[in-house]
Design a protein around this motif. Structure first.
Motif, PDB file in Angstrom:
ATOM      1  N   PRO A 124     -51.089 -70.218  39.166  1.00 34.16           N
ATOM      2  CA  PRO A 124     -52.424 -70.855  39.149  1.00 34.16           C
ATOM      3  C   PRO A 124     -52.282 -72.372  39.237  1.00 34.16           C
ATOM      4  CG  PRO A 124     -51.835 -70.101  36.950  1.00 34.16           C
ATOM      5  CD  PRO A 124     -50.750 -69.623  37.859  1.00 34.16           C
ATOM      6  N   LEU A 125     -53.135 -72.994  40.029  1.00 37.44           N
ATOM      7  CA  LEU A 125     -52.937 -74.386  40.433  1.00 37.44           C
ATOM      8  C   LEU A 125     -52.852 -75.341  39.249  1.00 37.44           C
ATOM      9  CD1 LEU A 125     -52.714 -76.482  42.649  1.00 37.44           C
ATOM     10  CD2 LEU A 125     -55.205 -76.549  42.778  1.00 37.44           C
ATOM     11  N   LYS A 126     -53.836 -75.286  38.352  1.00 32.95           N
ATOM     12  CA  LYS A 126     -53.876 -76.238  37.239  1.00 32.95           C
ATOM     13  C   LYS A 126     -52.653 -76.075  36.336  1.00 32.95           C
ATOM     14  CE  LYS A 126     -56.743 -77.789  33.384  1.00 32.95           C
ATOM     15  NZ  LYS A 126     -58.005 -77.579  32.617  1.00 32.95           N
ATOM     16  N   PHE A 127     -52.307 -74.837  36.046  1.00 28.61           N
ATOM     17  CA  PHE A 127     -51.158 -74.584  35.164  1.00 28.61           C
ATOM     18  C   PHE A 127     -49.867 -75.076  35.795  1.00 28.61           C
ATOM     19  CE2 PHE A 127     -47.627 -71.829  33.868  1.00 28.61           C
ATOM     20  CZ  PHE A 127     -47.653 -72.042  32.489  1.00 28.61           C
ATOM     21  N   VAL A 128     -49.687 -74.821  37.095  1.00 33.83           N
ATOM     22  CA  VAL A 128     -48.460 -75.241  37.777  1.00 33.83           C
ATOM     23  C   VAL A 128     -48.357 -76.758  37.827  1.00 33.83           C
ATOM     24  CG1 VAL A 128     -47.244 -75.247  39.988  1.00 33.83           C
ATOM     25  CG2 VAL A 128     -48.248 -73.132  39.127  1.00 33.83           C
ATOM     26  N   LEU A 129     -49.462 -77.439  38.159  1.00 30.75           N
ATOM     27  CA  LEU A 129     -49.417 -78.892  38.251  1.00 30.75           C
ATOM     28  C   LEU A 129     -49.147 -79.541  36.900  1.00 30.75           C
ATOM     29  CD1 LEU A 129     -52.349 -79.637  40.741  1.00 30.75           C
ATOM     30  CD2 LEU A 129     -49.902 -79.510  41.209  1.00 30.75           C
ATOM     31  N   GLU A 130     -49.651 -78.945  35.833  1.00 35.28           N
ATOM     32  CA  GLU A 130     -49.453 -79.516  34.497  1.00 35.28           C
ATOM     33  C   GLU A 130     -48.073 -79.208  33.923  1.00 35.28           C
ATOM     34  OE1 GLU A 130     -52.630 -78.008  32.139  1.00 35.28           O
ATOM     35  OE2 GLU A 130     -54.125 -79.428  32.926  1.00 35.28           O
ATOM     36  N   ASN A 131     -47.464 -78.101  34.375  1.00 33.58           N
ATOM     37  CA  ASN A 131     -46.214 -77.652  33.766  1.00 33.58           C
ATOM     38  C   ASN A 131     -45.100 -77.431  34.787  1.00 33.58           C
ATOM     39  OD1 ASN A 131     -47.199 -77.014  30.814  1.00 33.58           O
ATOM     40  ND2 ASN A 131     -48.706 -76.057  32.181  1.00 33.58           N
ATOM     41  N   ASP A 199     -35.396 -81.428  40.567  1.00 34.22           N
ATOM     42  CA  ASP A 199     -36.855 -81.389  40.618  1.00 34.22           C
ATOM     43  C   ASP A 199     -37.446 -81.446  39.217  1.00 34.22           C
ATOM     44  OD1 ASP A 199     -39.436 -80.742  42.191  1.00 34.22           O
ATOM     45  OD2 ASP A 199     -39.399 -79.205  40.616  1.00 34.22           O
ATOM     46  N   ALA A 200     -36.878 -80.703  38.275  1.00 37.65           N
ATOM     47  CA  ALA A 200     -37.399 -80.701  36.903  1.00 37.65           C
ATOM     48  C   ALA A 200     -37.294 -82.086  36.282  1.00 37.65           C
ATOM     49  CB  ALA A 200     -36.636 -79.676  36.066  1.00 37.65           C
ATOM     50  N   ARG A 201     -36.167 -82.765  36.496  1.00 41.67           N
ATOM     51  CA  ARG A 201     -35.995 -84.107  35.941  1.00 41.67           C
ATOM     52  C   ARG A 201     -36.990 -85.087  36.546  1.00 41.67           C
ATOM     53  NH1 ARG A 201     -30.373 -87.198  36.897  1.00 41.67           N
ATOM     54  NH2 ARG A 201     -31.286 -87.252  38.990  1.00 41.67           N
ATOM     55  N   SER A 202     -37.199 -84.980  37.873  1.00 40.24           N
ATOM     56  CA  SER A 202     -38.136 -85.876  38.542  1.00 40.24           C
ATOM     57  C   SER A 202     -39.562 -85.642  38.055  1.00 40.24           C
ATOM     58  CB  SER A 202     -38.050 -85.664  40.059  1.00 40.24           C
ATOM     59  OG  SER A 202     -39.012 -86.436  40.734  1.00 40.24           O
ATOM     60  N   ASN A 203     -39.966 -84.381  37.936  1.00 37.74           N
ATOM     61  CA  ASN A 203     -41.321 -84.068  37.467  1.00 37.74           C
ATOM     62  C   ASN A 203     -41.532 -84.484  36.024  1.00 37.74           C
ATOM     63  OD1 ASN A 203     -42.683 -82.865  39.718  1.00 37.74           O
ATOM     64  ND2 ASN A 203     -41.367 -81.092  39.510  1.00 37.74           N
ATOM     65  N   TYR A 204     -40.505 -84.321  35.193  1.00 36.87           N
ATOM     66  CA  TYR A 204     -40.637 -84.730  33.797  1.00 36.87           C
ATOM     67  C   TYR A 204     -40.786 -86.245  33.684  1.00 36.87           C
ATOM     68  CZ  TYR A 204     -39.692 -85.221  28.824  1.00 36.87           C
ATOM     69  OH  TYR A 204     -39.787 -85.525  27.494  1.00 36.87           O
ATOM     70  N   ARG A 205     -40.048 -86.986  34.499  1.00 39.77           N
ATOM     71  CA  ARG A 205     -40.147 -88.440  34.466  1.00 39.77           C
ATOM     72  C   ARG A 205     -41.541 -88.895  34.913  1.00 39.77           C
ATOM     73  NH1 ARG A 205     -36.241 -89.423  37.518  1.00 39.77           N
ATOM     74  NH2 ARG A 205     -37.380 -89.795  39.453  1.00 39.77           N
ATOM     75  N   ARG A 206     -42.076 -88.270  35.980  1.00 38.38           N
ATOM     76  CA  ARG A 206     -43.424 -88.620  36.440  1.00 38.38           C
ATOM     77  C   ARG A 206     -44.463 -88.272  35.383  1.00 38.38           C
ATOM     78  NH1 ARG A 206     -41.692 -86.701  41.600  1.00 38.38           N
ATOM     79  NH2 ARG A 206     -42.710 -84.696  41.189  1.00 38.38           N
ATOM     80  N   ARG A 208     -44.050 -88.171  32.127  1.00 40.74           N
ATOM     81  CA  ARG A 208     -43.959 -89.125  31.027  1.00 40.74           C
ATOM     82  C   ARG A 208     -44.567 -90.463  31.421  1.00 40.74           C
ATOM     83  NH1 ARG A 208     -38.065 -90.051  28.870  1.00 40.74           N
ATOM     84  NH2 ARG A 208     -37.935 -90.988  30.965  1.00 40.74           N
ATOM     85  N   GLU A 209     -44.338 -90.889  32.672  1.00 39.80           N
ATOM     86  CA  GLU A 209     -44.923 -92.151  33.133  1.00 39.80           C
ATOM     87  C   GLU A 209     -46.438 -92.060  33.189  1.00 39.80           C
ATOM     88  OE1 GLU A 209     -43.026 -92.759  36.842  1.00 39.80           O
ATOM     89  OE2 GLU A 209     -41.150 -93.536  35.977  1.00 39.80           O
ATOM     90  N   SER A 210     -46.981 -90.922  33.596  1.00 35.35           N
ATOM     91  CA  SER A 210     -48.442 -90.738  33.639  1.00 35.35           C
ATOM     92  C   SER A 210     -49.040 -90.809  32.243  1.00 35.35           C
ATOM     93  CB  SER A 210     -48.798 -89.396  34.278  1.00 35.35           C
ATOM     94  OG  SER A 210     -48.437 -89.347  35.597  1.00 35.35           O
ATOM     95  N   ARG A 211     -48.364 -90.182  31.302  1.00 38.87           N
ATOM     96  CA  ARG A 211     -48.868 -90.221  29.925  1.00 38.87           C
ATOM     97  C   ARG A 211     -48.833 -91.642  29.365  1.00 38.87           C
ATOM     98  NH1 ARG A 211     -47.095 -84.996  26.298  1.00 38.87           N
ATOM     99  NH2 ARG A 211     -48.406 -83.476  27.400  1.00 38.87           N
TER     100      ARG A 211
END
Length: 233
Positions: A124-131, A199-206, A208-211
């Motif tokens: 599901p789109l929202k869940f995937v984008l958030e996690n 990919d996981a490291r890159s997404n986690y960094r983004r 954290r920066e968004s937060r």
């Protein structure tokens, strides 16, 4: 998500890692189900023909320690009634360990591939984008454990298959293509785990920066209270 319904697509690391993972999964499926982990040379005319994790093939094979004069012919599942009397010999402890490792690898690999499908199709789109970082991490762990278990499986099998207390005349035999597919599969899963880790490291960094950006944009209650107090004075 943008005004036109656009949303971030899966990264190249996920796509490339996914392709390698699916290829490794197909090879693992073939190695898991095919009876060609070890095979006898045609020139030897051996009564043992070939075997896999779950199947043995013989031609006029007579087990010397069985009290009755029985010939074993054809290919049968290792847990079939045909092999009941020699199952203890066909299935030593080290081979059961190999079966266990490959079975766990098979389950982990395809569980990870299901999660990978969700990442790629964004559902599901929202869940995937958030996690997405968490989902990529799950697939990375699944691939990593799969690769490690397959490495142990091929190492144990390759080291033990020449034992004379298992298959008679081991010098008549050679490792076959099912074993080779399992070796390639563990390499593919290892490479896939690496790309999914990136990919996981890159997404986690983004994430954290968004937060951090959201926190900076929010007004500071203490500063606001201090301004009100200064105006009052």
């Amino acid at each position: 998500m943008g005004q036109n319904g656009d949303y971030p697509r899966a990264s190249n690391a996920v796509v490339f890692g996914g392709i390698i993972t699916y290829a490794g999964g197909v090879l693992l499926l073939m190695a898991f189900s095919s009876p060609y982990w070890i095979q006898s040379y045609v020139e030897t005319f051996s009564t043992f023909k070939n075997m896999g994790l779950w199947e043995y093939c013989f031609e006029n094979f007579r087990y010397p320690y069985y009290q009755f004069d029985k010939l074993f012919n054809g290919c049968h599942h290792i847990f079939s009634e045909e092999y009941y009397v020699i199952r203890e010999w066909l299935l030593p402890g080290w081979l059961m360990v190999v079966q266990t490792f490959v079975t766990l690898s098979f389950l982990l690999s395809f569980a990870g591939q299901i999660v990978l499908v969700l990442i790629l199709i964004r559902f599901p789109l929202k869940f995937v984008l958030e996690n997405e970082w968490l989902l990529s991490s799950i697939v990375c762990v699944c691939n990593g454990i799969t690769g490690a278990l397959l490495f142990l499986a091929v190492s144990i099998f390759g080291g033990q298959c020449w034992r004379r207390d298992w298959m008679m005349y081991p010098n008549f035999n050679h490792l076959s293509w099912s074993y080779g597919l399992c070796v390639i599969s563990f390499m593919f899963h290892g490479v896939g785990a690496f790309f999914l880790y990136l990919d996981a490291r890159s997404n986690y960094r983004r994430r954290r920066e968004s937060r951090n950006l959201v926190m900076q944009m929010q007004p500071n209650p203490q500063t606001h209270h201090g301004l009100q107090r200064a105006n009052y004075i």
